[in-house]
Each structure stands twice: as structure tokens, then as C-alpha cells.
Write an enzyme that holds these catalytic residues in place. Structure first.
Site, mmCIF file in Angstrom:
data_model
loop_
_atom_site.group_PDB
_atom_site.id
_atom_site.type_symbol
_atom_site.label_atom_id
_atom_site.label_comp_id
_atom_site.label_asym_id
_atom_site.label_seq_id
_atom_site.Cartn_x
_atom_site.Cartn_y
_atom_site.Cartn_z
ATOM 1 N N LYS A 197 23.736 16.370 -26.357
ATOM 2 C CA LYS A 197 24.125 16.808 -25.019
ATOM 3 C C LYS A 197 25.617 16.578 -24.878
ATOM 4 O O LYS A 197 26.087 15.440 -24.917
ATOM 5 C CB LYS A 197 23.348 16.043 -23.966
ATOM 6 C CG LYS A 197 23.800 16.391 -22.569
ATOM 7 C CD LYS A 197 22.850 15.901 -21.534
ATOM 8 C CE LYS A 197 23.372 16.250 -20.151
ATOM 9 N NZ LYS A 197 22.462 15.808 -19.109
ATOM 10 N N LYS A 250 22.392 21.087 -25.989
ATOM 11 C CA LYS A 250 22.752 21.483 -24.631
ATOM 12 C C LYS A 250 24.237 21.302 -24.406
ATOM 13 O O LYS A 250 24.734 20.206 -24.683
ATOM 14 C CB LYS A 250 21.953 20.606 -23.673
ATOM 15 C CG LYS A 250 22.327 20.724 -22.242
ATOM 16 C CD LYS A 250 21.489 19.803 -21.435
ATOM 17 C CE LYS A 250 22.018 19.835 -20.031
ATOM 18 N NZ LYS A 250 21.523 18.768 -19.237
#
Ligand code: PBG
Length: 324
Positions: A197, A250
Site C-alpha cells: 500500500k 494499492k
């Protein structure tokens, strides 16, 4: 002209093109994000995510029924928490009676086949917007945050979710969550780890929706530097060792190389999260008449699958499923 090899031959007709298509995906590989708010029977458009809505628990159930009809069998739930319910330590994250808890129970009861995932982090619940507990200097405390994330995971596991999805990027949280779930005999509750992330500007519309932009500092002390690849591979190996069931990259579109690289090194399913900003910029450009939203969305999500993703979280899930 004497040309022996003519690649255009395979592009000659729609049916020839269909025959040799290398990347296809189906509705069952899409996960629809749903924003859950307090109240009854309300579905409201979100200003920074055109075409996306917030739902009360009962309205979310209706949405799930529609999603299932379209072949979308998975949702990830995010809570919208009222400002006066937020506090320094995000204590409402462990509430068993709030609207998110209600939505999970209702959907699992009425739509048992729907795969329900819940984002596990404190940002929706803390007054400062960070994903964990902070000390006086604004530093996000790793180990004590993990204790809460593990409790939150057990709570949602008991309420019936299929997967908990820690999105906080604390070290060691997957192992801790797995241990706590297993101690409570929740061995069928899986972990979708937000593995890579990145600290990204593309979360803007999501943070507007949750009113969760950090009020102190930024998230660079725990989310990853967009410049790095090796860190993502390290995170992937740690999450796998610690017991994750699926790995997530992400944002997705700006990090296709990361999806590709992780997919080559793991034996777990890998997904991409086509995040709020990646989605909203398509809508914004389409509103200006600069491009076709449906076609651009299809192309973006195709790119995520082409890079090797096995599944994809996207705000465009419904729009895609209607055209598959
Ligand atoms: C919370 C979380 C965020 C997103 C998913 N979970 C925001 C953040 O880390 O600040 C972003 C999702 C999106 O932009 O669509 N940890």
C-alpha cells in the site's frame, strides 16, 4: 509490397479479435466497495465519487442483491463515521453495535453467498485520521495498533465476514490477526492483506468521503514510498509467511509493475485496488467530455488484469459487470 508477417490479419474482424483475446475477466473477479453510513433506508450520492453512493445497512443489503444478480459476489465495506463519534484512539472501531456491524450481520443473514470483506484500520474512527494509535509526536505506534486491529478482526470475524482486510501497513499485523482469529476458532475467516500500500495522492476522494485526511503529518511513516519495488516484495513475503490468504496492491493502475512482480514471487492470489482517485479522474474527464468513461474504465481494469491480477477492487464494478 512483399510482407509475409501481417499482424493485422488477426485484427481483421470482431470475431477474429475475440478469438485471440489474451486478457478477459468476469464479474466474479470484481469486488465492489460499499460505503456504509448510519440510518435507515438511505442511498446517497457521494460528491467526490460520481456514480458511487453511501448506503445505510438495509440499503446496502438491496445493493448486494443487485450485485449478485450481476454476478458480482464480493463486497468490501468501509464505514462513514460521524465526526462526533470519532476520537483520539478510534475507540468506536471496536463497537459491536454500530452501522457497519449491523450491515455485516444483515448481509450475511439475507445474502449468505455474498463474500463480505471489511477494511481493518483506524482511520475512519480516529479524530486525527491516522490508521493507528499515535503518540504525542504524531508517530503511529506499531505494536499497540496491532492489538486493536487484531481485536477488530476477531469482532468482524465473529459477526460473519469472510475476509478481514488490514489496510494499515503496520509491521507484523497479519501474523497477529491470524493468531487471534485462530485462538477464537475463526479459522475460516481469511485475511486479504493490503500488502503493498503506497503513500498515494490517489486516495483523495476516499478521504473526502470518510472525512479522514490526516490532520497531523502524513502517512509516509507507514505507507510505502512510490519509488520502491523491493519493499513491496519484502512485504509480500512477510504477509505470506504470516498467514495472509490474498495479497493486494494499492493503488493498482499506477503500480502495475508491482502487481506483476509480486505475482511472480507468490503462490497466493494477488489483487489490485483501483482506488478512488483512479476512478474519479475518469469520471471527471468524462464529465468534461474529454473521454468515454465506460471505455476508459474497461481499459484500466483490463490493464490491471493484464498485469497479472487475479481479482480487482473497483468503484466501477457495477458498470463493468453490466457490459461483460
Ligand atoms: C484506510 C484506507 C484508505 C483507502 C482504503 N483503506 C485510505 C488511506 O489509507 O488513507 C483508500 C481507498 C481508495 O482511495 O479508494 N487505511
Amino acid at each position: 509490397m512483399e510482407i509475409v508477417k501481417r499482424p493485422r490479419r488477426n485484427r481483421f474482424s470482431p470475431t477474429r479479435r475475440e478469438l485471440i483475446k489474451e486478457t478477459r475477466f468476469c464479474a466474479g473477479q470484481l469486488i465492489a466497495p460499499l460505503f456504509i453510513k448510519a440510518g435507515v433506508n438511505q442511498k446517497e450520492p457521494l460528491p467526490s465519487l460520481p456514480g458511487v453512493f453511501s448506503f445505510t445497512a438495509d440499503a446496502a443489503l438491496k445493493e448486494c442483491e443487485e450485485l449478485l444478480k450481476l454476478g458480482i459476489g464480493s463486497v468490501i465495506l468501509f464505514p462513514i463515521i460521524d465526526k462526533n463519534e470519532k476520537d483520539h484512539d478510534g475507540t468506536k472501531a471496536l463497537s459491536r453495535s454500530n452501522h457497519l456491524a449491523k450491515a455485516v450481520q444483515l448481509i450475511k443473514k439475507e445474502c449468505p453467498e455474498m463474500v463480505i470483506m471489511v477494511d481493518i484500520a483506524l482511520d475512519a474512527y480516529t479524530s486525527h485520521g491516522h490508521d493507528g494509535l499515535i503518540d504525542g509526536s504524531g508517530y503511529v505506534l506499531n505494536d499497540s495498533t496491532n492489538d486493536i486491529l487484531a481485536d477488530m478482526s476477531v469482532l468482524y470475524g465473529e459477526l460473519g465476514v469472510d475476509y478481514v482486510a488490514p489496510s494499515d501497513m503496520m509491521d507484523g499485523r497479519v501474523g497477529k490477526i491470524r493468531k487471534h482469529l485462530d485462538e477464537k476458532k475463526l479459522c475460516n475467516v481469511g485475511i486479504l492483506a493490503y500488502t503493498a500500500k503506497y503513500s498515494s495522492a490517489f486516495y483523495g476522494p476516499y478521504r473526502n468521503t470518510l472525512d479522514s485526511a490526516p490532520t497531523i503529518g502524513d502517512k509516509k511513516g507507514y505507507q510505502m514510498d512510490p519509488c520502491n519495488v523491493k519493499e513491496a516484495l519484502l512485504e509480500a513475503s512477510l504477509d505470506e509467511e504470516e498467514g495472509a490468504d490474498m495479497l493486494l496492491v494499492k493503488p493498482a493502475l499506477a503500480y502495475l509493475d508491482i502487481i506483476y512482480r509480486i505475482q511472480q514471487t507468490t503462490s497466493l492470489p494477488v489483487g489490485g485496488f483501483h482506488v478512488s482517485g483512479e476512478f474519479a479522474m475518469l469520471k471527471a474527464a468524462a464529465e468534461k467530455g474529454w473521454m468515454n468513461y465506460e471505455k476508459a474504465l474497461q481499459e484500466c481494469i483490463t490493464a490491471i488484469f493484464r498485469s497479472g491480477a487475479n481479482f480487482c477492487i473497483t468503484y466501477g464494478s457495477k458498470d463493468l459487470a453490466k457490459h461483460i
